[in-house]
Design an enzyme around this catalytic site. Structure first.
Site, PDB file in Angstrom:
ATOM      1  N   ARG A  92     -63.845 -24.737 -40.784  1.00 40.92           N
ATOM      2  CA  ARG A  92     -64.702 -25.786 -41.319  1.00 40.92           C
ATOM      3  C   ARG A  92     -66.157 -25.404 -41.059  1.00 40.92           C
ATOM      4  NH1 ARG A  92     -60.564 -28.208 -38.295  1.00 40.92           N
ATOM      5  NH2 ARG A  92     -59.111 -29.503 -39.506  1.00 40.92           N
ATOM      6  N   LYS A  94     -61.249 -30.636 -34.852  1.00 43.60           N
ATOM      7  CA  LYS A  94     -61.142 -32.081 -34.706  1.00 43.60           C
ATOM      8  C   LYS A  94     -60.459 -32.430 -33.379  1.00 43.60           C
ATOM      9  CE  LYS A  94     -61.050 -33.112 -39.654  1.00 43.60           C
ATOM     10  NZ  LYS A  94     -60.297 -33.727 -40.770  1.00 43.60           N
ATOM     11  N   HIS A 143     -65.838 -26.360 -48.124  1.00 38.67           N
ATOM     12  CA  HIS A 143     -64.388 -26.572 -48.075  1.00 38.67           C
ATOM     13  C   HIS A 143     -63.674 -25.770 -49.160  1.00 38.67           C
ATOM     14  CE1 HIS A 143     -62.849 -29.055 -44.936  1.00 38.67           C
ATOM     15  NE2 HIS A 143     -61.821 -29.451 -45.654  1.00 38.67           N
ATOM     16  N   ARG A 169     -62.619 -22.689 -47.587  1.00 39.55           N
ATOM     17  CA  ARG A 169     -61.453 -22.958 -46.733  1.00 39.55           C
ATOM     18  C   ARG A 169     -60.189 -23.046 -47.580  1.00 39.55           C
ATOM     19  NH1 ARG A 169     -60.008 -25.251 -41.692  1.00 39.55           N
ATOM     20  NH2 ARG A 169     -58.715 -27.122 -41.766  1.00 39.55           N
ATOM     21  N   HIS A 203     -54.622 -27.412 -38.682  1.00 37.69           N
ATOM     22  CA  HIS A 203     -54.002 -28.652 -39.121  1.00 37.69           C
ATOM     23  C   HIS A 203     -53.025 -29.157 -38.063  1.00 37.69           C
ATOM     24  CE1 HIS A 203     -54.692 -27.560 -43.627  1.00 37.69           C
ATOM     25  NE2 HIS A 203     -55.730 -28.185 -43.104  1.00 37.69           N
ATOM     26  N   TYR A 236     -51.426 -26.367 -50.124  1.00 37.26           N
ATOM     27  CA  TYR A 236     -51.804 -25.053 -50.613  1.00 37.26           C
ATOM     28  C   TYR A 236     -50.633 -24.335 -51.270  1.00 37.26           C
ATOM     29  CZ  TYR A 236     -55.860 -26.094 -47.821  1.00 37.26           C
ATOM     30  OH  TYR A 236     -56.969 -26.710 -47.304  1.00 37.26           O
TER      31      TYR A 236
END
Length: 302
Positions: free
Chosen positions: A154, A178, A248, A251, A274, A283
């Protein structure tokens, strides 16, 4: 509505991103304004039906489904916090559900187009410049774009990098994602070359305010995320046949190209950070859509 305290809770205790903090507090402020306009004087007077009225009003104002869903997440977080820490008697958002988020395929840039873009950035960084600052910025931009695509990180994770997070010998970054979760991501030779050039020229831009930040802005401090996004957007603007503009997209592209190249889903999940493999599975749909497109163009019986 306890907004300053809630903002501090999100930023300091929950370690949410600046974007999430800003969005959640904006949504709670929107709820507060709606309460004032409809004559609801206190949070204790709210119930689930009232919150549904607020959501309906947001929908009528033309907000996207994703914004309505984010508002639900914001009030869930706010009222749980208010019950736990501010003495609110009950959580009116308990059980509140919103529209199912629309599933959309992310913008993906083709591998060949990305290679051309990165080669152009390399040529700009390695070419002649009128002054040292322009040369440093060109090297920084090349390194930033190469690392975004090489790692699938990110933009906030790269902006937050310190020099101690870069293992230049083994070509590995340690990024903080995150929830303050750290992960290690490898990168290739092209990104390594770009990063080495940037480190060589970094001192031209860096001032004491930069500290150990890897990426530095023109004013000498750690690069602002908005500036980094603008750098990416300007680079992508020259790429044909794509609507991709933001970080993004790189990414998304990195994840899709990894899967197209044979990487397994769990590996891509770990690289992207993730929390669940379900997030990464989008994806696989991107790759299937690309396969279907190629099939329909090439197969005589398509």
């Amino acid at each position: 509505m306890y907004l300053p305290q809630f903002r501090a809770h999100l930023a300091l205790e929950r370690s949410r991103s600046e974007h999430t903090v800003r969005s959640y507090t904006s949504d709670v402020l929107d709820l507060s304004n709606w309460m004032r306009d409809t004559g609801i004087d206190a949070m204790d007077l709210l119930d689930r039906d009232a919150l549904r009225g607020w959501l309906a009003q947001r929908h009528q104002r033309g907000l996207a489904r994703s914004s309505v869903s984010r508002g639900i997440a914001a009030v869930h977080t706010f009222f749980r916090w208010a019950v736990d820490t501010q003495g609110l008697r009950y959580d009116p958002a308990s059980g509140l559900r919103g529209p199912r988020p629309a599933r959309h395929l992310p913008d993906v840039v083709g591998a060949a187009a990305l290679a051309t873009m990165l080669d152009d950035l390399a040529d700009a960084a390695l070419g002649e410049h009128d002054d040292e600052q322009a040369a440093a910025c060109a090297a920084r931009d090349w390194a930033l774009l190469e690392l975004l695509y090489a790692t699938g990180a990110r933009i906030s994770e790269l902006v937050g990098l310190d020099s101690s997070h870069v293992d230049a010998v083994n070509h590995v970054l340690t990024v903080t994602g995150k929830g303050d979760k750290q992960r290690r991501i490898p990168y290739g030779d092209a990104a390594g070359e770009a990063l080495a050039l940037w480190f060589h020229r970094r001192r031209t831009l860096a001032r004491p305010a930069a500290g150990n930040a890897v990426f530095v802005g023109a004013r000498g401090a750690r690069i602002d995320p908005r500036v980094a996004r603008r750098v990416v957007g300007e680079a992508l603007r020259g790429v044909p046949d794509t609507s991709a503009r933001g970080p993004h997209s790189l990414r998304h592209s990195a994840a899709t190209h990894l899967l197209d190249g044979g990487a397994d889903l769990r590996t891509v999940q770990e690289l992207l950070g993730h929390s669940t493999v379900a997030t990464t599975q989008i994806y696989t749909h991107v790759s299937v859509e690309r396969l279907k497109s190629a099939y329909s163009q090439a197969h005589p019986r398509a």
